[in-house]
Write a protein that holds these residues in place. Structure first.
Motif, PDB file in Angstrom:
ATOM      1  N   PHE A  53     -18.089 -59.091  17.566  1.00  0.00           N
ATOM      2  CA  PHE A  53     -18.341 -57.725  16.646  1.00  0.00           C
ATOM      3  C   PHE A  53     -19.814 -57.706  16.049  1.00  0.00           C
ATOM      4  CE2 PHE A  53     -13.933 -59.188  15.732  1.00  0.00           C
ATOM      5  CZ  PHE A  53     -13.253 -58.214  16.294  1.00  0.00           C
ATOM      6  N   GLY A  54     -20.547 -58.941  15.902  1.00  0.00           N
ATOM      7  CA  GLY A  54     -21.904 -58.896  15.575  1.00  0.00           C
ATOM      8  C   GLY A  54     -22.630 -58.152  16.553  1.00  0.00           C
ATOM      9  N   ALA A  55     -22.569 -58.719  18.013  1.00  0.00           N
ATOM     10  CA  ALA A  55     -23.409 -58.089  19.038  1.00  0.00           C
ATOM     11  C   ALA A  55     -23.089 -56.594  19.406  1.00  0.00           C
ATOM     12  CB  ALA A  55     -23.407 -58.863  20.269  1.00  0.00           C
ATOM     13  N   LEU A  56     -21.668 -56.197  19.355  1.00  0.00           N
ATOM     14  CA  LEU A  56     -21.613 -54.931  19.749  1.00  0.00           C
ATOM     15  C   LEU A  56     -21.914 -53.821  18.580  1.00  0.00           C
ATOM     16  CD1 LEU A  56     -18.407 -54.905  21.734  1.00  0.00           C
ATOM     17  CD2 LEU A  56     -20.807 -54.949  22.537  1.00  0.00           C
ATOM     18  N   LYS A  57     -21.605 -54.122  17.291  1.00  0.00           N
ATOM     19  CA  LYS A  57     -21.941 -53.340  16.047  1.00  0.00           C
ATOM     20  C   LYS A  57     -23.302 -53.392  15.835  1.00  0.00           C
ATOM     21  CE  LYS A  57     -17.726 -53.989  13.441  1.00  0.00           C
ATOM     22  NZ  LYS A  57     -17.574 -52.789  13.018  1.00  0.00           N
ATOM     23  N   GLY A  58     -23.963 -54.602  16.335  1.00  0.00           N
ATOM     24  CA  GLY A  58     -25.617 -54.641  16.064  1.00  0.00           C
ATOM     25  C   GLY A  58     -26.298 -53.711  17.044  1.00  0.00           C
ATOM     26  N   THR A  59     -25.700 -53.512  18.180  1.00  0.00           N
ATOM     27  CA  THR A  59     -26.308 -52.645  19.291  1.00  0.00           C
ATOM     28  C   THR A  59     -25.771 -50.925  19.105  1.00  0.00           C
ATOM     29  OG1 THR A  59     -24.642 -53.302  20.903  1.00  0.00           O
ATOM     30  CG2 THR A  59     -26.789 -54.402  20.769  1.00  0.00           C
ATOM     31  N   ASP A  60     -25.072 -50.970  18.283  1.00  0.00           N
ATOM     32  CA  ASP A  60     -24.403 -49.340  18.207  1.00  0.00           C
ATOM     33  C   ASP A  60     -25.441 -48.565  17.880  1.00  0.00           C
ATOM     34  OD1 ASP A  60     -21.839 -49.961  18.488  1.00  0.00           O
ATOM     35  OD2 ASP A  60     -21.253 -49.987  16.391  1.00  0.00           O
ATOM     36  N   TYR A 105     -27.701 -47.959  21.232  1.00  0.00           N
ATOM     37  CA  TYR A 105     -27.082 -47.203  22.182  1.00  0.00           C
ATOM     38  C   TYR A 105     -26.648 -45.895  21.651  1.00  0.00           C
ATOM     39  CZ  TYR A 105     -27.367 -51.018  25.573  1.00  0.00           C
ATOM     40  OH  TYR A 105     -27.654 -51.686  26.640  1.00  0.00           O
ATOM     41  N   GLU A 106     -26.692 -45.861  20.297  1.00  0.00           N
ATOM     42  CA  GLU A 106     -26.546 -44.338  19.647  1.00  0.00           C
ATOM     43  C   GLU A 106     -25.127 -43.954  19.628  1.00  0.00           C
ATOM     44  OE1 GLU A 106     -29.339 -41.609  21.422  1.00  0.00           O
ATOM     45  OE2 GLU A 106     -31.059 -42.540  20.682  1.00  0.00           O
ATOM     46  N   GLN A 107     -24.301 -44.744  19.717  1.00  0.00           N
ATOM     47  CA  GLN A 107     -22.677 -44.689  19.634  1.00  0.00           C
ATOM     48  C   GLN A 107     -22.109 -45.949  19.240  1.00  0.00           C
ATOM     49  OE1 GLN A 107     -21.290 -43.456  23.526  1.00  0.00           O
ATOM     50  NE2 GLN A 107     -21.915 -45.148  24.432  1.00  0.00           N
ATOM     51  N   GLU A 108     -21.080 -45.634  18.469  1.00  0.00           N
ATOM     52  CA  GLU A 108     -20.290 -46.821  18.226  1.00  0.00           C
ATOM     53  C   GLU A 108     -19.311 -47.591  19.620  1.00  0.00           C
ATOM     54  OE1 GLU A 108     -17.852 -46.311  14.841  1.00  0.00           O
ATOM     55  OE2 GLU A 108     -19.318 -45.806  13.480  1.00  0.00           O
ATOM     56  N   ALA A 109     -19.195 -48.816  19.394  1.00  0.00           N
ATOM     57  CA  ALA A 109     -18.361 -49.273  20.690  1.00  0.00           C
ATOM     58  C   ALA A 109     -17.049 -49.029  20.240  1.00  0.00           C
ATOM     59  CB  ALA A 109     -18.679 -50.734  20.382  1.00  0.00           C
TER      60      ALA A 109
END
Length: 448
Positions: free
Chosen positions: A257-264, A267-271
């Motif tokens: 969750f930390g990695a994907l939310k942190g890169t939202d 990448y200009e979009q939510e995972a």
């Protein structure tokens, strides 16, 4: 034009290769030393780590979450395993018994992680990781990792003997100079050069270290291949250790969750739910393989956020190239052995600069919180408790029950659990308030 794209992808892939390497090489070495394994078996762990990490990154980029986020051996798991090794004598366990029990626990946690992914439970779990929880997690993770890297810059070896726990001023001076150079290059240089600051720092720092301190030597050993190298999961298993491993595996989900939310934002979009589902499934499969190969289980690296912000390269092709190259190196003992001579101080210096960017991610989440009195307490308690526990010597926890020491002695683990608990208490408190508000509104409507 095509040549320029190929050159850029190649250099970026090489930079990813060194990032994967510096984040990976210390872990199997320290785990092997903690379990008292011979050099040949440690070399097997190193090569397996290289191959599996490289393939894991490529698999996540093309089949999993489809982002340039390193999939590597979890720092949270690493800390738990080393803590259990230190506590093994007080638990009345031999190291092979501990290794066998850990293998069973890791296999169970891997199966549970696969089920979370296949059954689509990742999306509901992601709601637990609110901005308050993520702010605490990012900050504590940055503190924990940067502590390790600062020790490496000082010349203090992780998992070493007492002689290795001494500060080496010369080593630190060179490492600090490399860190400062990388930071200045990242800020002041043109973007075309700044994005390769980490690669320049590693190669240049390695060359300087060799000139000043001489070449590092690596003890050779005949490769010892085998399943369950830390201990066979047959007889003498400890239920408590297995339980701790399962709990650690579930809390390890915070890394995803930390990695994907942190890169939202990058990448200009939510995972989406599909990305979480595929990511958890692949991480679970890797955990099962880790248990069988004696490796630390895998998770997406939150520190990739700092790397992406530092290099400004989010394309998947260089990331996949770096991963496949890393896996290929793991298959060639001569090359992987040569790379293990990279000075720990230089790798730590470069990673320290990269992971300082985690503060920005943490502050971004803090900025999403309305800082009233209640929220200050809910964020400050896990933050300060986690930091204080990180600074306490392991001897302070000797009076606790042996099975609780690895859990309560891990500041990052305690901070995350406390943040989740306090956030759930806040949610339950809000629900009755919202219900009362809705009821009052309905009554007012009827009166009108």
């Amino acid at each position: 034009m095509r040549y320029q794209i190929a050159l850029r992808s190649g250099l970026s892939g090489l930079q990813w290769l060194f990032f994967l390497f510096t984040n990976t090489v210390v872990i199997p070495i320290t785990v092997g030393a903690a379990f008292g394994l011979p050099q040949g078996r440690i070399q097997f762990l190193i090569q397996c780590s290289f191959v599996l990490t490289g393939l894991a990154c490529a698999a996540q980029a093309w089949l999993g979450h489809r982002r340039s986020v390193m999939e590597g051996q979890s720092g949270l798991w690493w800390g738990v395993i080393l803590s259990l090794c230190a506590a093994a004598p007080s638990l009345g366990l031999s190291l092979p018994q501990l290794g066998g029990s850990l293998a069973v626990g890791i296999l169970i946690s891997g199966v549970l992680t696969i089920l979370i992914g296949v059954c689509g439970l990742a999306a509901p779990l992601s709601r637990l990781f609110t901005p308050g929880v993520m702010a605490v997690f990012m900050f504590l993770l940055g503190c924990r990792l940067n502590t390790i890297f600062l020790e490496g810059m000082l010349g203090i070896s992780a998992g070493g003997n007492s002689d290795s726990a001494l500060i080496r001023p010369g080593i630190f001076g060179l490492a600090a100079a490399v860190a400062l150079f990388v930071a200045v290059l990242s800020v002041k240089a043109r973007p075309a050069i700044a994005q390769y600051a980490l690669l320049i720092g590693i190669v240049g720092g390695w060359a300087l270290h060799r000139l000043v301190f001489g070449a590092e030597t690596q003890a050779a050993g005949q490769l010892e291949w085998g399943w369950f190298p830390l201990g066979q999961p047959t007889g003498g298993l400890d239920v408590g250790v297995i339980g701790i491993a399962v709990i650690a595996g579930l809390i390890n989900a915070s890394n995803t969750f930390g990695a994907l939310k942190g890169t939202d934002e990058i990448y200009e979009q939510e995972a989406g739910s599909g990305q979480y589902r595929r990511s958890f499934t692949i991480s679970g499969i890797l955990a099962v393989l880790s248990g069988m190969l004696g490796l630390v289980p895998y998770a997406p690296y939150v520190s990739s956020v700092g790397f992406l912000l530092q290099t400004r390269i989010r394309d998947r092709l260089p990331f996949v190239l770096g991963g496949l190259l890393f896996a290929g190196i793991g298959l060639v003992p001569a090359v992987s052995g040569m790379l293990t001579t990279l000075p720990l101080s230089i790798g730590s210096a470069v990673l320290l600069v990269t992971y300082l960017r985690l503060l920005g991610s943490s502050l971004t989440y803090f900025g999403q919180i309305r800082m009233d009195t209640a929220n200050i307490y809910r964020t400050a308690a896990p933050l300060f408790v986690g930091l204080i526990l990180m600074g306490m010597p392991a001897s302070y926890f000797a009076s606790l029950p042996p099975l609780l020491r690895p859990l309560l002695g891990n500041g990052l683990l305690v901070g995350i659990m406390l943040a989740l608990l306090l956030d759930r208490m806040r949610s339950r408190t809000r629900e009755p308030e919202q219900a009362d508000t809705n009821t009052a509104g309905e009554a007012n409507t009827k009166e009108e």
